[in-house]
Scaffold this active site. Sequence first.
Site, short mmCIF file in Angstrom:
data_model
loop_
_atom_site.label_atom_id
_atom_site.label_comp_id
_atom_site.label_asym_id
_atom_site.label_seq_id
_atom_site.Cartn_x
_atom_site.Cartn_y
_atom_site.Cartn_z
N LYS A 105 0.70 -43.30 3.66
CA LYS A 105 1.05 -44.67 3.30
C LYS A 105 0.81 -45.59 4.51
O LYS A 105 0.57 -45.11 5.61
CB LYS A 105 2.50 -44.75 2.81
CG LYS A 105 2.77 -43.81 1.63
CD LYS A 105 2.05 -44.22 0.34
CE LYS A 105 1.79 -43.11 -0.63
NZ LYS A 105 2.88 -42.58 -1.39
C1 PLP Z 1 3.40 -41.82 -2.59
C2 PLP Z 1 3.91 -42.38 -3.83
C3 PLP Z 1 5.20 -42.09 -4.30
C4 PLP Z 1 6.06 -40.99 -3.76
O1 PLP Z 1 6.40 -41.08 -2.45
P1 PLP Z 1 6.82 -39.77 -1.61
O2 PLP Z 1 7.34 -40.37 -0.36
O3 PLP Z 1 5.61 -38.96 -1.42
O4 PLP Z 1 7.88 -39.07 -2.39
C5 PLP Z 1 5.65 -42.77 -5.43
N1 PLP Z 1 4.89 -43.65 -6.06
C6 PLP Z 1 3.63 -43.93 -5.67
C7 PLP Z 1 2.83 -44.93 -6.44
C8 PLP Z 1 3.09 -43.29 -4.56
O5 PLP Z 1 1.83 -43.54 -4.19
#
Ligand code: PLP
Length: 373
Positions: A185
């Site tokens: 992210k």
């Molecule tokens: C990455 C992601 C998540 C989940 O996040 P984690 O920290 O990996 O649990 C949820 N929604 C979207 C759209 C994502 O891209």
Amino acid sequence: MNNRFIPVNTPLLSGNEKKYINECIDTGWISSEGPFVERFEADLSRIVNRKYGVAVSSGTAALDIAVEALGIGKGDEVILPTFTIISCIHQIIRSGATPVFVDSEPITWNMDISQIEDKITKRTKAIMVVHIYGLPVDIDPVLKLARKYKLKIIEDAAEMIGQTYKGKPCGSYGDVSIFSFYPNKHITTGEGGMVVTNNNELAKKCQSLRNLCFQKKQRFVHKELGWNYRMTNLQAALGLAQLEQLDKFVEKKRKMGKFYTDSLKEMKQIQVPLEETSYAKNIYWVFGIVLKNNAKNNAKKIMGQLQELGIGTRPFFYPLHLQPYFKNKFAFYRDSYPVSENMSQMGFYLPSGLNLSSLQIENICNHLKSIFI
Ligand SMILES: *Cc1c(COP(=O)(O)O)cnc(C)c1O
């Protein structure tokens, strides 16, 4: 595999990460009680125009808490895109509520908002808006529907940290909005997430849910069940250092996206991400491509060839309505969401991590082109 393999993602830890983590170690504050947690919550929520931030252990945890905090449960329906990560649906299913899917829109890859109103019933309680890959959902018409039918909005802005919709931050639109800080992210805490809201009651509820619903006066007496979804001071230290670099990271992502786009947009066999809409410029969380039907290929095949050439890739999401987990429990698979189904067959993303150099991008594009010649 040669040693110059280009992974699909590597994070960029180029600021105060080490300094702040050393502070945790020097002071002994490593648990969720440490001071970086509140600082990170305050700084991130300020950046996205929200009053409250509740840091948690992952984006998935943030979604679980958001759904529970809104009181969604048995008999309720939640509308969401089928083209998204499984995290979106965990707590909807576990709470006994029913997910109701909408298909995607083939140009922006986001949920097709024109399909939402037809899916609203007396049982609909919320719409989960999930911004996909780099462009936000056109959210104003969705907010209008939510007002008209008195529905809650859960905004999944996991892929949109630093992105705006009509000039206002993504993550500022939901009754509750969530972020993820997984290493791919825009900013990372290793693992981590946050729920943000302007509603004091909801914020308190989320704080309680992340911390096992301990009570202030009688700590070990519980009126409700929550989770241990706390974020540690070590994670928040990393997050704070990353947050200081957010503008730089977003700018870099946009540059990478432009570089890829300029190199690939002439290719007739693939669709590249839309550069901009009337409400936002792409932030390229990942640089996705969708093979056109006449490409006589599918994503899996091309990904395999790129792997041989030393390039890591990731498939697009697999539609929720086709997940094998649901097969014997619900009949979602009988419904058809052709755009999402095609995207999952034909789509994948190229290396998109913040550490990627333009030389590497050039290399990747050349290899991709060579496959189609
Ligand atoms: C990455 C992601 C998540 C989940 O996040 P984690 O920290 O990996 O649990 C949820 N929604 C979207 C759209 C994502 O891209």
